[in-house]
Design a protein around this motif. Sequence first.
Motif, PDB file in Angstrom:
ATOM      1  N   LEU A   4      54.253  39.206  36.614  1.00 12.78           N
ATOM      2  CA  LEU A   4      52.987  40.562  36.427  1.00 12.78           C
ATOM      3  C   LEU A   4      52.261  40.325  35.251  1.00 12.78           C
ATOM      4  O   LEU A   4      50.957  40.474  35.438  1.00 12.78           O
ATOM      5  CB  LEU A   4      53.640  41.704  36.625  1.00 12.78           C
ATOM      6  N   ASP A   5      52.994  40.096  34.015  1.00 21.33           N
ATOM      7  CA  ASP A   5      52.072  39.980  33.018  1.00 21.33           C
ATOM      8  C   ASP A   5      51.304  38.642  32.828  1.00 21.33           C
ATOM      9  O   ASP A   5      50.116  38.864  32.425  1.00 21.33           O
ATOM     10  CB  ASP A   5      53.053  39.983  31.607  1.00 21.33           C
ATOM     11  N   ARG A   8      48.343  39.775  35.104  1.00 20.28           N
ATOM     12  CA  ARG A   8      47.247  40.453  34.075  1.00 20.28           C
ATOM     13  C   ARG A   8      46.656  39.708  32.909  1.00 20.28           C
ATOM     14  O   ARG A   8      45.268  40.115  32.756  1.00 20.28           O
ATOM     15  CB  ARG A   8      48.023  41.737  33.604  1.00 20.28           C
ATOM     16  N   ALA A   9      46.981  38.739  32.530  1.00 19.16           N
ATOM     17  CA  ALA A   9      46.586  37.687  31.500  1.00 19.16           C
ATOM     18  C   ALA A   9      45.646  36.851  32.103  1.00 19.16           C
ATOM     19  O   ALA A   9      44.875  36.141  31.259  1.00 19.16           O
ATOM     20  CB  ALA A   9      47.671  36.996  30.761  1.00 19.16           C
ATOM     21  N   SER A  11      42.403  36.174  34.492  1.00 17.01           N
ATOM     22  CA  SER A  11      41.645  36.922  35.511  1.00 17.01           C
ATOM     23  C   SER A  11      41.370  36.078  36.778  1.00 17.01           C
ATOM     24  O   SER A  11      41.162  36.605  37.711  1.00 17.01           O
ATOM     25  CB  SER A  11      40.198  37.072  34.749  1.00 17.01           C
ATOM     26  N   ALA A  14      44.272  37.215  38.845  1.00 21.45           N
ATOM     27  CA  ALA A  14      44.218  38.375  39.436  1.00 21.45           C
ATOM     28  C   ALA A  14      43.024  38.603  40.376  1.00 21.45           C
ATOM     29  O   ALA A  14      43.490  39.101  41.200  1.00 21.45           O
ATOM     30  CB  ALA A  14      44.027  39.446  38.101  1.00 21.45           C
ATOM     31  N   SER A  24      46.175  44.329  44.212  1.00 25.31           N
ATOM     32  CA  SER A  24      45.549  44.675  43.062  1.00 25.31           C
ATOM     33  C   SER A  24      46.698  45.423  42.271  1.00 25.31           C
ATOM     34  O   SER A  24      47.306  46.375  42.816  1.00 25.31           O
ATOM     35  CB  SER A  24      44.548  45.728  43.107  1.00 25.31           C
ATOM     36  N   LEU A  25      46.879  45.146  40.986  1.00 22.23           N
ATOM     37  CA  LEU A  25      47.844  45.890  40.226  1.00 22.23           C
ATOM     38  C   LEU A  25      47.524  47.057  39.620  1.00 22.23           C
ATOM     39  O   LEU A  25      48.241  47.747  38.930  1.00 22.23           O
ATOM     40  CB  LEU A  25      48.239  45.025  39.013  1.00 22.23           C
ATOM     41  N   ASP A  26      46.339  47.923  40.141  1.00 23.61           N
ATOM     42  CA  ASP A  26      45.996  49.051  39.803  1.00 23.61           C
ATOM     43  C   ASP A  26      46.858  50.021  40.609  1.00 23.61           C
ATOM     44  O   ASP A  26      46.885  49.959  41.857  1.00 23.61           O
ATOM     45  CB  ASP A  26      44.412  49.265  40.070  1.00 23.61           C
ATOM     46  N   ALA A  46      51.778  47.734  43.389  1.00 24.98           N
ATOM     47  CA  ALA A  46      50.227  47.325  43.502  1.00 24.98           C
ATOM     48  C   ALA A  46      49.561  48.029  44.845  1.00 24.98           C
ATOM     49  O   ALA A  46      50.377  48.754  45.671  1.00 24.98           O
ATOM     50  CB  ALA A  46      50.282  45.792  43.529  1.00 24.98           C
TER      51      ALA A  46
END
Length: 174
Positions: A4-5, A8-9, A11, A14, A24-26, A46
């Motif tokens: 997951l990190d 996020r790192a 783009s 993601a 989407s991790l939002d 997500a």
Amino acid sequence: MSLLDAIRADSAAADFLAWPGDFSLDVYEHGEEVVLASGEALEPLAKDGAGGTYFLCGEGGEERPVLYADSEGGAALLAVGVPELVRLLLAVPWWRDCRRLTVEESEAAAEEYLEDEPGLYAERDAAAAALGLDVPSPAEALTRLRERALGLGASYVLLNAEEEGAVYEPLFRP
């Protein structure tokens, strides 16, 4: 670094998972309060663009089962662990269009996506490389999804906590 990190790192990874993966991790609250019939914990992971939510089930880290609940009262166990889920999304981001979980459905959906996004597979491969993941074939991904949704998934019954006895319907049927 967790997967997951890593998402996020990066783009590009993601972005691919957000579209066409619709992951989407939002994180936000699901449209209604839900619980597992087993009483196990549910952690929002997500969202998708149509009000659906991906949940991690039980206790632990990224190795936990991943349940998806749509906004229409349907749910399915998709994977055991975030890496398995991400491989599914890389291989068959149109999994929702494969209600019978067949390669033929996947091929038809892929044609439609590729008409609009001819560079889709190159973007997918770049995302997979950035995350250090292999991309299974659609047949392998759908077989694994079938095993999870129709096998192990029977143990992951999602309930609407606001309406007594309101069970989410399985997204896939044998």
